[in-house]
Motif scaffolding. Sequence first.
Motif, PDB file in Angstrom:
ATOM      1  N   THR A 120      -3.992   1.145   2.308  1.00 36.95           N
ATOM      2  CA  THR A 120      -4.699   2.349   1.852  1.00 36.95           C
ATOM      3  C   THR A 120      -4.579   3.435   2.910  1.00 36.95           C
ATOM      4  O   THR A 120      -4.469   3.134   4.106  1.00 36.95           O
ATOM      5  N   TYR A 121      -4.555   4.680   2.445  1.00 37.21           N
ATOM      6  CA  TYR A 121      -4.606   5.830   3.362  1.00 37.21           C
ATOM      7  C   TYR A 121      -6.057   6.246   3.626  1.00 37.21           C
ATOM      8  O   TYR A 121      -6.311   7.064   4.496  1.00 37.21           O
TER       9      TYR A 121
ATOM     10  N   ALA B 272      -0.581  11.508   0.431  1.00 38.40           N
ATOM     11  CA  ALA B 272      -0.322  10.363   1.300  1.00 38.40           C
ATOM     12  C   ALA B 272      -0.941  10.597   2.678  1.00 38.40           C
ATOM     13  O   ALA B 272      -0.257  10.983   3.632  1.00 38.40           O
TER      14      ALA B 272
ATOM     15  N   ASN C 238      -1.782   1.574  -4.339  1.00 39.31           N
ATOM     16  CA  ASN C 238      -1.547   1.132  -2.969  1.00 39.31           C
ATOM     17  C   ASN C 238      -2.355  -0.120  -2.650  1.00 39.31           C
ATOM     18  O   ASN C 238      -1.888  -1.016  -1.940  1.00 39.31           O
TER      19      ASN C 238
ATOM     20  N   TRP D 122       4.924   9.733  -7.000  1.00 41.76           N
ATOM     21  CA  TRP D 122       4.649   8.533  -6.193  1.00 41.76           C
ATOM     22  C   TRP D 122       5.558   7.399  -6.634  1.00 41.76           C
ATOM     23  O   TRP D 122       5.160   6.485  -7.323  1.00 41.76           O
TER      24      TRP D 122
ATOM     25  N   SER E 154       5.286   8.282   3.614  1.00 37.89           N
ATOM     26  CA  SER E 154       5.258   8.474   2.159  1.00 37.89           C
ATOM     27  C   SER E 154       6.306   7.619   1.466  1.00 37.89           C
ATOM     28  O   SER E 154       6.026   6.956   0.454  1.00 37.89           O
TER      29      SER E 154
ATOM     30  N   VAL F 159       1.658   4.619   7.499  1.00 38.00           N
ATOM     31  CA  VAL F 159       2.610   4.266   6.440  1.00 38.00           C
ATOM     32  C   VAL F 159       3.215   5.565   5.912  1.00 38.00           C
ATOM     33  O   VAL F 159       2.502   6.411   5.371  1.00 38.00           O
TER      34      VAL F 159
ATOM     35  N   ARG G   4       6.108   0.422  -1.581  1.00 36.92           N
ATOM     36  CA  ARG G   4       5.116  -0.645  -1.745  1.00 36.92           C
ATOM     37  C   ARG G   4       4.347  -0.483  -3.062  1.00 36.92           C
ATOM     38  O   ARG G   4       4.107  -1.461  -3.780  1.00 36.92           O
TER      39      ARG G   4
ATOM     40  N   GLY H 108       5.233   4.071   1.552  1.00 38.24           N
ATOM     41  CA  GLY H 108       4.084   3.907   0.663  1.00 38.24           C
ATOM     42  C   GLY H 108       4.498   3.833  -0.789  1.00 38.24           C
ATOM     43  O   GLY H 108       3.981   3.006  -1.562  1.00 38.24           O
TER      44      GLY H 108
ATOM     45  N   LYS I 236       0.513   9.507  10.000  1.00 41.18           N
ATOM     46  CA  LYS I 236       0.044   8.369   9.199  1.00 41.18           C
ATOM     47  C   LYS I 236       0.849   7.112   9.522  1.00 41.18           C
ATOM     48  O   LYS I 236       2.029   7.185   9.875  1.00 41.18           O
TER      49      LYS I 236
ATOM     50  N   HIS J  82      -3.778   6.150  -5.757  1.00 43.13           N
ATOM     51  CA  HIS J  82      -4.192   5.415  -4.560  1.00 43.13           C
ATOM     52  C   HIS J  82      -4.613   3.988  -4.882  1.00 43.13           C
ATOM     53  O   HIS J  82      -4.516   3.097  -4.016  1.00 43.13           O
TER      54      HIS J  82
END
Length: 316
Positions: free
Chosen positions: A246-247, A275, A237, A17, A183, A181, A189, A186, A179, A234
């Motif tokens: 958030t996912y 993600a 995020n 990540w 990967s 956002v 960020r 994400g 999704k 997570h």
Amino acid sequence: MSTTATAHTNIALIKYWGKKDPILNLPTTSSISLTLEQFYTQTTVTPNTHSDQLILNNLSVDTTRTHHFLNILREQLGHFSPLTVTSTNHVPTSAGLASSASAFAALTGAVTRELGLIRSNESLSRLARRGSGSASRSLYGHFAVWHEGVDDISSFAESLHAPDMPIALVVAEVSSDVKKVSSSEGMRRAMTSPNYGDWLNQSKNQFVDMQAAVMAKDIEKIGSIAEDNALSMHALNLTARQQAFTYFTSETQQILNIIQDIRHQGLLAFATIDAGPNVKIITTLTTAPHVVAALHDKLPQLHIETATSGSGITYD
């Protein structure tokens, strides 16, 4: 002439990540994954006389990302003619179930074989990494490790050569929608979170502990470490200084609560989430039906599949 390759998705138990080099897709951490037998991509490449084309699940789609990756392969392997890439995804696309990992692993294998090149999976993992970082791990079956490295050569994946064990993943599919956002976005960020450095240090320790748990066939330890790693990821995020997000959906959180209830009942069940909103529950083959029943009891409309340890890349 055409060549077909099949690669399976993988679920990271120690997450990737963040990128320290977005061009080479060099990650900020090493990662460990489990390949899944039930989710895979089958890709056929065929030379054509016009331009690169992508047919995904019987539909002609935008080729931008595929064309860019094929040009990277042309730089690495030598020029080759335009290709028609015909790909079938047996996994929801862009919903956090690693469809890009299996897709780029299969594409890398198909192209190199079509060119008459026989490369080791380690070599292929370096190439596949340029399309999708997680694709480097989808060359291998069972458990794989992707070394973060410091350059193109040192960042590669290899098999952990782990012993067989009765591990299973119950996949709770909250949504198959693309999704909001990506990967890559994400990760960008998340790296602005004030907690990112601490997460990196924690992940390095978990990487060592996870390898030991895998080799010891300790599924409970595997699950516990994976859940801590995923939930901490997570949390980044949510604490990102640039466009926190958030996912998770309300259903994602509900599933996490159900998993905690299952554990309190003495059953082995731990969550990991990539993600996207979908939840993967790490458990054993014998406990998986009980996990499925508990989820269906509270969420009867939830789409659930049980996945087992999968194989590495194959060719037709």
